[in-house]
Write an enzyme that holds these catalytic residues in place. Structure first.
Site, PDB file in Angstrom:
ATOM      1  N   GLU A 165      24.387  53.311  30.288  1.00 36.91           N
ATOM      2  CA  GLU A 165      24.201  51.946  29.751  1.00 36.91           C
ATOM      3  C   GLU A 165      22.638  51.803  29.844  1.00 36.91           C
ATOM      4  O   GLU A 165      22.176  51.458  31.132  1.00 36.91           O
ATOM      5  CB  GLU A 165      24.989  51.146  30.851  1.00 36.91           C
ATOM      6  CG  GLU A 165      24.691  49.805  30.615  1.00 36.91           C
ATOM      7  CD  GLU A 165      25.907  48.779  31.024  1.00 36.91           C
ATOM      8  OE1 GLU A 165      26.727  49.093  31.496  1.00 36.91           O
ATOM      9  OE2 GLU A 165      25.752  47.451  30.372  1.00 36.91           O
ATOM     10  N   LYS A 191      42.862  52.845  43.339  1.00 36.08           N
ATOM     11  CA  LYS A 191      42.540  52.776  41.791  1.00 36.08           C
ATOM     12  C   LYS A 191      43.265  51.593  41.109  1.00 36.08           C
ATOM     13  O   LYS A 191      43.432  52.030  40.008  1.00 36.08           O
ATOM     14  CB  LYS A 191      42.661  54.030  41.375  1.00 36.08           C
ATOM     15  CG  LYS A 191      41.920  55.076  41.916  1.00 36.08           C
ATOM     16  CD  LYS A 191      42.072  56.627  41.544  1.00 36.08           C
ATOM     17  CE  LYS A 191      41.439  57.657  42.264  1.00 36.08           C
ATOM     18  NZ  LYS A 191      41.844  59.079  42.062  1.00 36.08           N
ATOM     19  N   ASP A 217      34.837  59.782  43.445  1.00 33.50           N
ATOM     20  CA  ASP A 217      35.717  59.396  42.206  1.00 33.50           C
ATOM     21  C   ASP A 217      35.566  58.318  41.446  1.00 33.50           C
ATOM     22  O   ASP A 217      35.677  57.082  41.988  1.00 33.50           O
ATOM     23  CB  ASP A 217      37.087  59.424  43.248  1.00 33.50           C
ATOM     24  CG  ASP A 217      38.342  59.625  42.186  1.00 33.50           C
ATOM     25  OD1 ASP A 217      38.177  59.215  40.850  1.00 33.50           O
ATOM     26  OD2 ASP A 217      39.373  59.923  42.614  1.00 33.50           O
ATOM     27  N   HIS A 274      13.078  25.200  28.869  1.00 36.37           N
ATOM     28  CA  HIS A 274      11.818  24.983  28.453  1.00 36.37           C
ATOM     29  C   HIS A 274      11.632  24.718  27.169  1.00 36.37           C
ATOM     30  O   HIS A 274      11.125  23.883  26.374  1.00 36.37           O
ATOM     31  CB  HIS A 274      10.852  26.074  29.065  1.00 36.37           C
ATOM     32  CG  HIS A 274      10.788  26.071  30.263  1.00 36.37           C
ATOM     33  ND1 HIS A 274      10.194  27.044  31.375  1.00 36.37           N
ATOM     34  CD2 HIS A 274      10.981  24.985  31.278  1.00 36.37           C
ATOM     35  CE1 HIS A 274      10.241  26.966  32.271  1.00 36.37           C
ATOM     36  NE2 HIS A 274      10.679  25.661  32.641  1.00 36.37           N
TER      37      HIS A 274
END
Ligand code: ADP
Length: 803
Positions: A364, A494, A570, A669
């Site tokens: 990523e 998990k 894991d 802004h």
């Protein structure tokens, strides 16, 4: 455009001036050529400044609308790529200089030769009366062809320069570098990266290089691939399979050989493939029967290859140069290779007085850069503490009746009885130490959650073993207890769960840091107030509204996943391990500093077992000084790893939240500055909120939206719940935001002028796409050519997939 515009304009002026000088040369053909050249420069400039950005905006708009998942156009990349493009290319620079010099030379020579020839002709005319010969014919000939000669000289000079003297290596290097760029920069799978478009533009400019460019890119990628994976030809000899060229023997013969002393390993690779296909040797046993994992992996690839979707699809999957002995029986079965993942580093992260360089394996883009910025902002370091340590396993058991189940339940709650179970549990390992037993009851079913310390191991295997022993002990007292499953999903491993969020699992860590106000403004480019507000609206209110469990954070999972992959944890446990609550407060006497904490109750980590023993993963743990078992104090390394991860998550949270908060400011802004500039068109002003009655699609196609609307839908669009325009102002104000009171029009675009002042509901700069508002005005999408937004400074830290 804001960035490229000035330099392009300057370039154009210089080019026009230099070439324009040629129009004064007095050489008619040169004058014509220069005039045309000037015109082409001006046309090129006009097209680039008008048509190109318009098309770019249109493509952006369309691509965002059509996209699903991540927006295909990562604006940060585009902005970065544009800046990259802006960097001077040495070859182009040199050509420019030579061309300019050449033109000046032509100009000078032409002027000089003209004056010379007129003098000569006058002299010759006088002399011709006294001479029978006519020497000025040669001079006239020379004069007529002078511009040709000068052009030829320049051309030859350029050819000599680039063909004979120019370093081919450098040129190729440039081309290779450029050809590889897109794959490096590719942040999405669609292939429509910002760089892609820019390369297309580059292609137009360098048509002559095109084929060479592509060939080179192909050659490079082949070369690269070959060094990693093209094994089969050389492999046979390397691995002693000299008979590979011979046709394989019959199946019967092979079976006989297999059953003889030589065994499977004395067969050729082709014969082994045949044996596996005919089910005489199981594919998963190849490593064991061959005693050579690399050979086994190579043969398995040959077996699998014909069954893949595309011929040669595994060519780019490397499998050589890997220590498979550490994989076998521990990490993976049916191995056909490995997937290399880039590893970045962030740091130093100052945690508990010690500096750490933290490896992060990720694909990523910008994640590492952003987290690194967070580390940089933590000038005072962070304090990280493990408050609880216990891995869990919860078998499901059944009793004949619910009454009997309650008996067991009550029995386990007695301290002395717990001690009996603990004895059985602890006997299974030097490191497993039962701490608690939480029992959940559902009719005659019991879910017994064993919580135990597991030393430096993440501990699932260890706790499972201990649990079996504990149940065995329990069964002595309740023989009618029936074990249904050693894991009854009350563990919870998990899967998202409230129990891990509330009770914790693995290491529960609290980490805090204080960021001085100066750093907030200088490095994080935002303010404490904006950060605190963004954190409340996003991580607290937004997550609550979404019914999130453990998701009161911006992108903890991003950091957890990257460190987990790098350090052999894991990766599936990112589910529970990324449970995190991020809190921010104004700090200091005047509330000028920022206090930030992350609370992570269920970090499931270990430094022994599983993938931690693999070479590269082990190297990453070594970088952090937490590799393997802690010699004096078992469990210390795993706890230290958990603390480091929490610290890194804190840095990641700080940076992304700052980007979001800063984006909010930029938008405000932008809106305020424009409002002041008086560009609003009264005819376009929308009163009463200007928010459409129907559920409105808010496009995040504009750069502003992408960089700041971090809660946008993954498709790049966010849907605002139906807001009745008659009460819009009240509703928006009820959320603490000032309603949009007017807009200004730019072409077909209507943009909010007044920013929301407290929250980003609805976000400033957001444009309502193609809907009919109550005002009766047709509201159209912003075409996103807001130049300030293209300034990379505005998205030094772009959005992540957390959204
Ligand atoms: P997990 O329980 O996380 O799946 P494994 O069972 O694969 O981990 O690895 C733990 C193994 O490592 C156990 O056999 C244990 O005895 C051994 N070990 C050695 N030193 C330690 C330590 N300091 N902490 C925990 N386990 C250790």
């Amino acid at each position: 455009m804001a960035r490229l515009g000035p330099s392009l304009t300057l370039d154009t002026i210089v080019e026009a001036l230099v070439i324009g000088a040629g129009t004064l040369s007095g050489v008619s053909r040169l004058e014509q050529m220069c005039a045309f050249a000037c015109m082409s420069i001006v046309v090129n400039y006009i097209v680039f400044m008008t048509f190109f950005p318009a098309c770019l905006s249109l493509v952006l708009e369309l691509s965002n609308r059509c996209s699903s998942g991540q927006p295909p156009w990562q604006m940060a990349t585009l902005a970065r790529a544009m800046v990259e493009e802006e960097k001077p290319n040495p070859v182009v620079q040199r050509v420019k200089v030579i061309m300019s010099a050449g033109l000046l030379l032509v100009h000078g020579i032409t002027r000089w030769s003209l004056s010379l020839s007129s003098n000569t002709v006058t002299l010759m005319d006088n002399a011709s009366f006294n001479s029978s010969t006519d020497p000025h014919v040669i001079v006239r000939l020379l004069d007529a062809g002078l511009d040709h000669i000068v052009f030829m000289v320049i051309l030859v000079a350029l050819i000599v320069k680039y063909v004979l003297f120019e370093s081919q290596g450098q040129l190729e290097e440039n081309l290779i570098h450029d050809s590889l760029q897109p794959s490096q920069d590719s942040l999405d799978n669609s292939g429509l990266s910002g760089k892609g478009i820019l390369r297309q533009r580059t292609r137009i400019r360098t048509v002559s290089f095109n084929s060479h460019w592509e060939e080179l890119a192909m050659a490079t990628s082949k070369e690269d691939r070959g060094t990693q994976t093209e094994i089969p030809k050389t492999y046979i000899k390397e691995h002693g399979d000299e008979d590979e060229d011979k046709p394989p023997r019959s199946l019967e013969e092979c079976v006989a050989v297999m059953n003889s002393q030589g065994g499977v390993r004395s067969l050729t690779n082709k014969e082994i493939v045949q044996m596996v296909e005919k089910k005489h040797v199981p594919s998963y046993k190849l490593e064991t029967v061959l005693g050579n994992p690399l050979r086994a992996v190579g043969i398995r690839r040959a077996i699998v290859a014909p069954h893949t979707a595309k011929h040669g699809s595994m060519d780019a999957l490397p499998y050589d140069n890997y220590d498979y002995t550490k994989v076998m029986g521990v990490c993976c079965e049916n191995v056909i290779g490995y997937v290399p993942i880039p590893v970045g580093v962030v740091g130093p992260l100052l945690m508990n007085g010690k500096k750490y360089m933290v490896p992060m394996a990720t694909t990523e883009g910008c994640l590492v850069a952003s987290t690194n910025r967070g580390c940089r902002a933590l000038v005072n370091g962070v304090k990280s503490t493990v408050i609880r340590d216990g891995m869990t396993r919860a078998p499901s058991v059944r009793l004949p009746t619910a009454a009997r189940a309650t008996e067991v339940y009550t029995w386990t709650r007695n301290r002395e009885n717990f001690a009996i179970i603990k004895e059985g549990f602890d006997s299974t390992s030097r490191f497993a130490r039962l701490q608690e037993l939480h029992v959940g009851i559902a009719g005659r079913l019991l879910y017994m959650r064993f919580v135990a310390q597991t030393g430096d191991a993440m501990g699932m295997n260890m706790v499972s073993k201990g649990t079996e022993a504990g149940l065995k002990t329990l069964k002595k007292y309740f023989p009618d207890l029936e074990v249904l499953s050693v894991s009854g999903n009350y563990c919870v491993d998990k899967k998202p769960s409230a129990i891990n969020w509330i009770e914790g699992r693995g290491k529960s860590v609290v980490c805090e840091g204080i960021v001085p106000s100066k750093v907030v403004t200088s490095i994080l480019k935002t303010t404490v107030a904006a950060l605190v507000e963004a954190n409340i609206t996003k991580n607290l209110v937004g997550s609550s509204l979404a019914g999130s469990i453990g998701g009161n954070n911006a992108h903890a999972a991003n950091i957890v996943a990257a460190v987990y992959i790098a350090c052999g944890q894991d990766p599936a446990q990112v589910v529970g391990s990324s449970n995190c609550m991020t809190l921010m407060e104004a700090w200091g006497e005047k509330g000028e500093d920022l206090h930030i904490t992350v609370t992570m109750p269920s970090l499931e980590v270990g430094t022994v077992g599983g993938g931690t023993g693999l070479g590269p993963q082990s190297a990453c743990l070594t970088m952090l000084g937490v590799k393997g078992a802690h010699q004096e104090n078992p469990g210390e390394n795993a706890c230290q790893l958990a603390k480091i991860i929490a610290g890194t998550v804190l840095a990641g949270e700080l940076s992304l939240m700052s980007a979001l908060a800063a984006g909010h400011l930029v938008k405000s802004h932008l809106a305020h500055n424009r409002a002041k500039s008086g560009t609003s068109s009264p005819s376009a002003s929308i009163t009463n909120g200007g928010v459409p009655t129907a559920a409105a699609t808010i496009t995040t196609s504009s750069v502003t939206d992408i960089s700041t609307n971090a809660d946008s839908h993954p498709t790049g669009k966010a849907v605002v719940p139906a807001i009745n325009s008659s009460t819009t102002s009240d509703k928006v104000e009820a959320f603490g935001a000032k309603p949009i009171t007017n807009c200004f029009e730019r072409g077909n675009t209507i943009v909010n002028k007044a920013a929301t002042q407290k929250t980003n509901l609805p976000p400033t700069g957001v444009v309502i796409d193609g809907k009919q508002g109550d005002s009766g005005l047709s509201e159209k999408a912003v075409t996103s050519n807001m130049s300030p937004c293209l300034d990379p400074a505005n998205f030094s830290v772009p959005h992540f997939s957390d959204r």
